[in-house]
Design a protein around this motif. Structure first.
Motif, PDB file in Angstrom:
ATOM      1  N   ALA A  84       7.841   2.216  -2.685  1.00 31.03           N
ATOM      2  CA  ALA A  84       7.499   1.012  -1.914  1.00 31.03           C
ATOM      3  C   ALA A  84       8.731   0.398  -1.263  1.00 31.03           C
ATOM      4  CB  ALA A  84       6.814   0.002  -2.831  1.00 31.03           C
TER       5      ALA A  84
ATOM      6  N   ALA B 200       6.894   4.646  -8.175  1.00 31.84           N
ATOM      7  CA  ALA B 200       6.081   3.847  -7.249  1.00 31.84           C
ATOM      8  C   ALA B 200       6.878   2.665  -6.702  1.00 31.84           C
ATOM      9  CB  ALA B 200       4.820   3.356  -7.955  1.00 31.84           C
ATOM     10  N   ILE B 201       7.697   2.056  -7.561  1.00 33.37           N
ATOM     11  CA  ILE B 201       8.557   0.953  -7.104  1.00 33.37           C
ATOM     12  C   ILE B 201       9.538   1.452  -6.044  1.00 33.37           C
ATOM     13  CG2 ILE B 201      10.360  -0.669  -7.806  1.00 33.37           C
ATOM     14  CD1 ILE B 201       8.952  -0.776 -10.574  1.00 33.37           C
TER      15      ILE B 201
ATOM     16  N   THR C  68       2.629  -4.110 -11.677  1.00 28.10           N
ATOM     17  CA  THR C  68       1.923  -3.074 -12.444  1.00 28.10           C
ATOM     18  C   THR C  68       2.797  -2.542 -13.566  1.00 28.10           C
ATOM     19  OG1 THR C  68       0.577  -2.396 -10.546  1.00 28.10           O
ATOM     20  CG2 THR C  68       0.877  -0.783 -12.308  1.00 28.10           C
ATOM     21  N   HIS C  69       4.059  -2.294 -13.251  1.00 24.10           N
ATOM     22  CA  HIS C  69       4.984  -1.752 -14.260  1.00 24.10           C
ATOM     23  C   HIS C  69       5.198  -2.727 -15.407  1.00 24.10           C
ATOM     24  CE1 HIS C  69       8.390  -0.087 -16.288  1.00 24.10           C
ATOM     25  NE2 HIS C  69       9.174  -1.081 -15.893  1.00 24.10           N
TER      26      HIS C  69
ATOM     27  N   GLU D 223       5.710   4.826 -12.802  1.00 20.72           N
ATOM     28  CA  GLU D 223       5.712   3.432 -12.340  1.00 20.72           C
ATOM     29  C   GLU D 223       6.990   3.121 -11.581  1.00 20.72           C
ATOM     30  OE1 GLU D 223       3.028   1.910 -16.168  1.00 20.72           O
ATOM     31  OE2 GLU D 223       5.176   1.464 -16.063  1.00 20.72           O
TER      32      GLU D 223
ATOM     33  N   ASN E 168       3.540  -5.338  -5.854  1.00 18.49           N
ATOM     34  CA  ASN E 168       2.441  -4.802  -6.652  1.00 18.49           C
ATOM     35  C   ASN E 168       2.925  -3.752  -7.648  1.00 18.49           C
ATOM     36  OD1 ASN E 168       0.582  -6.407  -5.307  1.00 18.49           O
ATOM     37  ND2 ASN E 168       0.094  -4.831  -3.783  1.00 18.49           N
ATOM     38  N   ALA E 169       3.867  -2.921  -7.221  1.00 19.52           N
ATOM     39  CA  ALA E 169       4.376  -1.866  -8.099  1.00 19.52           C
ATOM     40  C   ALA E 169       5.143  -2.446  -9.276  1.00 19.52           C
ATOM     41  CB  ALA E 169       5.268  -0.909  -7.303  1.00 19.52           C
TER      42      ALA E 169
END
Length: 220
Positions: free
Chosen positions: A192, A188-189, A207-208, A185, A203-204
């Protein structure tokens, strides 16, 4: 001849800042239990600090929501319930999404390289089972996102809210299975933000934090 006392931007001395960070650390790590009394004389001896520095530290930590001041009875560690910690995380979603989006808009080429290196180090730490190092890198990532966002108000809100919920999150950090999920996660941050994609960064982060909330609920 006057004596010069080093102070930070909040107007407190280096000694006061040091003892504040030390007491904050033991509370966050759970070494001081919820509702445990905080005796100034004991803290002064434990952390080799003056009573005045300890008193200032306790006042600052009370403002952060980590310490509860009791009229005529001193201080104690404030008990933050799991449900309150989850509510705090729900509030953090909006503010941290904002910071991540701002960071994605403002990140420089040099900072992109820094984040790429940080991503690699986080993945390595988890793969090697070094959860202490992973926790340190996680905190560094959170700090750098706030700094790069250059949104002082949001950063101040996050710092205050994070302090109140982090003790519960600390329980998760020592779980290898959770670390394997959260590192992806965080990757992904980073991806981005490095891609300068504000929407993907929002969004990342969402989500986290929703994943953190779900994991905390599983502790109950």
């Amino acid at each position: 001849m006057s004596t010069v006392v080093n102070e930070n931007r909040d107007g407190i001395s280096g000694a006061e800042q040091r003892v504040t960070e030390l007491i904050r650390g033991v509370i966050v790590r759970g070494e001081y239990a919820p509702n445990q009394r905080l005796i100034e004389a004991d803290l002064s001896a434990t952390f080799s600090a003056s009573r005045a520095a300890v008193r200032t530290a306790l006042l600052r930590l009370a403002n952060e929501g980590l310490v509860e001041r009791l009229p005529n009875r001193g201080s104690r560690v404030r008990a933050v319930s799991l449900e309150e910690a989850i509510e705090i995380l729900e509030v953090r979603i909006g503010v941290e999404c904002l910071c991540a989006a701002k960071a994605a808009e403002r990140i420089t080429d040099t900072q992109q390289n820094e984040f790429a290196q940080l991503r690699e180090e986080m993945i390595t730490a988890v793969s090697e089972g070094d959860l202490v190092e992973y926790s340190r890198l996680n905190q560094l990532l959170d700090l750098r996102v706030r700094e790069i966002s250059e949104h002082a108000t949001a950063a101040a809100v996050i710092e205050r809210l994070h302090a109140q919920s982090v003790r519960h999150q600390f329980k998760l950090s020592g779980r290898p299975r959770r670390a394997k999920v959260s590192v992806l996660e965080h990757a992904a941050i980073i991806d981005a933000i490095v891609a300068r994609d504000p929407d993907a960064a929002r969004n990342a982060v969402e989500t986290h934090l929703k994943s953190v909330i779900a994991a905390l609920r599983s502790l109950d």
